[in-house]
Motif scaffolding. Sequence first.
Motif, mmCIF file in Angstrom:
data_model
loop_
_atom_site.group_PDB
_atom_site.id
_atom_site.type_symbol
_atom_site.label_atom_id
_atom_site.label_comp_id
_atom_site.label_asym_id
_atom_site.label_seq_id
_atom_site.Cartn_x
_atom_site.Cartn_y
_atom_site.Cartn_z
ATOM 1 N N TYR A 261 0.238 3.670 5.913
ATOM 2 C CA TYR A 261 -0.556 2.500 6.271
ATOM 3 C C TYR A 261 -1.584 2.930 7.306
ATOM 4 C CZ TYR A 261 -1.593 -2.348 7.715
ATOM 5 O OH TYR A 261 -2.210 -3.549 7.998
ATOM 6 N N ARG A 270 -3.142 -2.759 2.157
ATOM 7 C CA ARG A 270 -2.471 -2.991 3.443
ATOM 8 C C ARG A 270 -1.564 -4.212 3.368
ATOM 9 N NH1 ARG A 270 -7.704 -2.101 5.507
ATOM 10 N NH2 ARG A 270 -7.799 -4.249 6.290
ATOM 11 N N GLN A 274 2.471 -4.231 3.906
ATOM 12 C CA GLN A 274 3.034 -5.096 4.941
ATOM 13 C C GLN A 274 4.097 -6.021 4.347
ATOM 14 O OE1 GLN A 274 1.402 -5.449 8.215
ATOM 15 N NE2 GLN A 274 2.720 -7.056 8.997
ATOM 16 N N PHE A 291 -1.108 -0.325 12.249
ATOM 17 C CA PHE A 291 0.072 -1.080 11.836
ATOM 18 C C PHE A 291 0.897 -1.433 13.070
ATOM 19 C CE2 PHE A 291 4.482 -1.377 10.231
ATOM 20 C CZ PHE A 291 4.298 -2.270 9.200
#
Length: 306
Positions: A261, A270, A274, A291
Amino acid sequence: MTGLDDQQLDAHLATFGLSSFRPGQREVISTIINGDDCLCIMPTGGGKSLCYQLPAIVRPGVVLVVSPLIALMKDQVDSLTSVGVRATLINSSLEVAEQHRRIQMMRDGEFDMVYIAPERLRNLRFLSAVEAIEIQLLAIDEAHCISQWGHDFRPEYRRLSLLREHFPKTSLHAFTATATPRVRHDIADQLQLRDPTVLVGRFDRPNLNYRILPLVDVRQQTLEVLQRHDREAAIVYCISRRDTETMAAWLTGHGLRAACYHAGLNADNRRQIQEAFAEEQLDVVVATVAFGMGIDRSNVRLSLIH
């Protein structure tokens, strides 16, 4: 509005399925219910979200929450609606017609809380639509992003300095886990907080252990540590984007559910990473400091920093 006594606050706390406040929460919530501006610095996991969620079911009007992550907004809204709080989000993941529908529902008093991205407050059409709505308070999450001294500087957050102009009668509340005294002063100045109450939580975390080890073979050492925590949530921080990619590939090649990430990935990638991590489809995220804001997973067991 006058504050609530401890017994009344405890009764509202039960709405969220909680039996007690974490350190500092009661003081922050009382400040917000009283209508005073505040700057709250509380460690990750300290319960910042409840500080603006509980007032939403106590005071009339809508709580408007500025949050930087679409995935986090969705998680919070899902959690709130599950306990009966009338919450929604308005962001770029929605079709324009749906955005307009939810704004009309705000006008009709159908929501207690609305989550938006900072970019939304640059939209003059959105601002003109909500200025006529009773906004009981504005909460800015990850508020260190508004500061020129903050490590996660975002231009969209700097423009939040216009909030006071558009909402002169609304109390403003800034929340972050990352703020030196210099950053705190800058946040208060940029948001034009009025004589804000500054509440700093305790950062001593007795449940955390810290270990510093010399790096000999970074990839092998990382693999060995993670294998000792098989199927447990972990975050591995690297300096460069390339390092995150090579490390994630190494770990995946050795059977771990891992992904990289960094800010070079597109927004959809992304978001998918997540969400996969939050939903426990991934065990390890190898990341740059891009992140980390608003990780909504309660069982992260270790973080490795290279």
